[in-house]
Design a protein around this motif. Structure first.
Motif, PDB file in Angstrom:
ATOM      1  N   ASN A 149       7.673  28.956 -18.400  1.00  0.00           N
ATOM      2  CA  ASN A 149       6.233  29.050 -18.152  1.00  0.00           C
ATOM      3  C   ASN A 149       5.958  29.989 -16.991  1.00  0.00           C
ATOM      4  O   ASN A 149       6.719  30.054 -16.027  1.00  0.00           O
ATOM      5  CB  ASN A 149       5.657  27.661 -17.861  1.00  0.00           C
ATOM      6  N   ILE A 150       4.864  30.715 -17.096  1.00  0.00           N
ATOM      7  CA  ILE A 150       4.442  31.638 -16.047  1.00  0.00           C
ATOM      8  C   ILE A 150       3.246  31.015 -15.339  1.00  0.00           C
ATOM      9  O   ILE A 150       2.286  30.586 -15.981  1.00  0.00           O
ATOM     10  CB  ILE A 150       4.067  33.002 -16.648  1.00  0.00           C
ATOM     11  N   THR A 151       3.312  30.968 -14.014  1.00  0.00           N
ATOM     12  CA  THR A 151       2.232  30.373 -13.238  1.00  0.00           C
ATOM     13  C   THR A 151       1.035  31.318 -13.201  1.00  0.00           C
ATOM     14  O   THR A 151       1.157  32.502 -13.533  1.00  0.00           O
ATOM     15  CB  THR A 151       2.689  30.091 -11.793  1.00  0.00           C
ATOM     16  N   PRO A 152      -0.116  30.835 -12.777  1.00  0.00           N
ATOM     17  CA  PRO A 152      -1.293  31.703 -12.669  1.00  0.00           C
ATOM     18  C   PRO A 152      -1.076  32.897 -11.734  1.00  0.00           C
ATOM     19  O   PRO A 152      -1.730  33.924 -11.867  1.00  0.00           O
ATOM     20  CB  PRO A 152      -2.387  30.773 -12.125  1.00  0.00           C
ATOM     21  N   THR A 153      -0.113  32.777 -10.810  1.00  0.00           N
ATOM     22  CA  THR A 153       0.171  33.895  -9.895  1.00  0.00           C
ATOM     23  C   THR A 153       1.232  34.845 -10.457  1.00  0.00           C
ATOM     24  O   THR A 153       1.638  35.793  -9.787  1.00  0.00           O
ATOM     25  CB  THR A 153       0.631  33.376  -8.520  1.00  0.00           C
ATOM     26  N   ARG A 160       4.404  34.021 -11.463  1.00  0.00           N
ATOM     27  CA  ARG A 160       5.796  33.634 -11.184  1.00  0.00           C
ATOM     28  C   ARG A 160       6.370  32.832 -12.344  1.00  0.00           C
ATOM     29  O   ARG A 160       5.654  32.110 -13.028  1.00  0.00           O
ATOM     30  CB  ARG A 160       5.880  32.807  -9.906  1.00  0.00           C
ATOM     31  N   MET A 161       7.690  32.986 -12.503  1.00  0.00           N
ATOM     32  CA  MET A 161       8.393  32.167 -13.489  1.00  0.00           C
ATOM     33  C   MET A 161       9.758  31.820 -12.928  1.00  0.00           C
ATOM     34  O   MET A 161      10.267  32.499 -12.043  1.00  0.00           O
ATOM     35  CB  MET A 161       8.534  32.895 -14.825  1.00  0.00           C
ATOM     36  N   SER A 162      10.340  30.754 -13.420  1.00  0.00           N
ATOM     37  CA  SER A 162      11.648  30.307 -12.939  1.00  0.00           C
ATOM     38  C   SER A 162      12.622  30.221 -14.094  1.00  0.00           C
ATOM     39  O   SER A 162      12.284  29.717 -15.167  1.00  0.00           O
ATOM     40  CB  SER A 162      11.544  28.929 -12.289  1.00  0.00           C
TER      41      SER A 162
END
Length: 80
Positions: free
Chosen positions: A6-10, A12-14
């Motif tokens: 998942n990609i965050t609203p900013t 970023r992904m992990s």
């Protein structure tokens, strides 16, 4: 192996921890991102270097690679 990240609203992904550990990125590190016609490819620094070396070997096609100094000298001769 395919998995969802998942990609965050900013933006970023992990990467999952088990993958980071297998790739030697458990303590952090850099990856190279390549956009291809099929999607995105992530490579570790070691993988990117190995790929570049393989491409170089293929381009040399069995010829001996010269030194950087020889390459520069040859380029200078072409410009004369």
């Amino acid at each position: 192996m395919t998995f969802q990240v998942n990609i965050t609203p900013t933006g970023r992904m992990s990467l999952p921890m088990d993958i980071r550990k297998r790739l030697g990125l458990a303590g952090g590190g850099a990856v190279y991102v390549e956009e291809t016609d099929d999607g995105i490819v992530l490579r570790t620094v070691e993988q990117a270097v190995a790929r570049a070396q393989a491409i170089s070997r293929a381009l040399l096609d069995g010829k001996e690679a010269g030194t950087v100094a020889e390459f520069i000298d040859e380029r200078r001769r072409w410009q004369e």
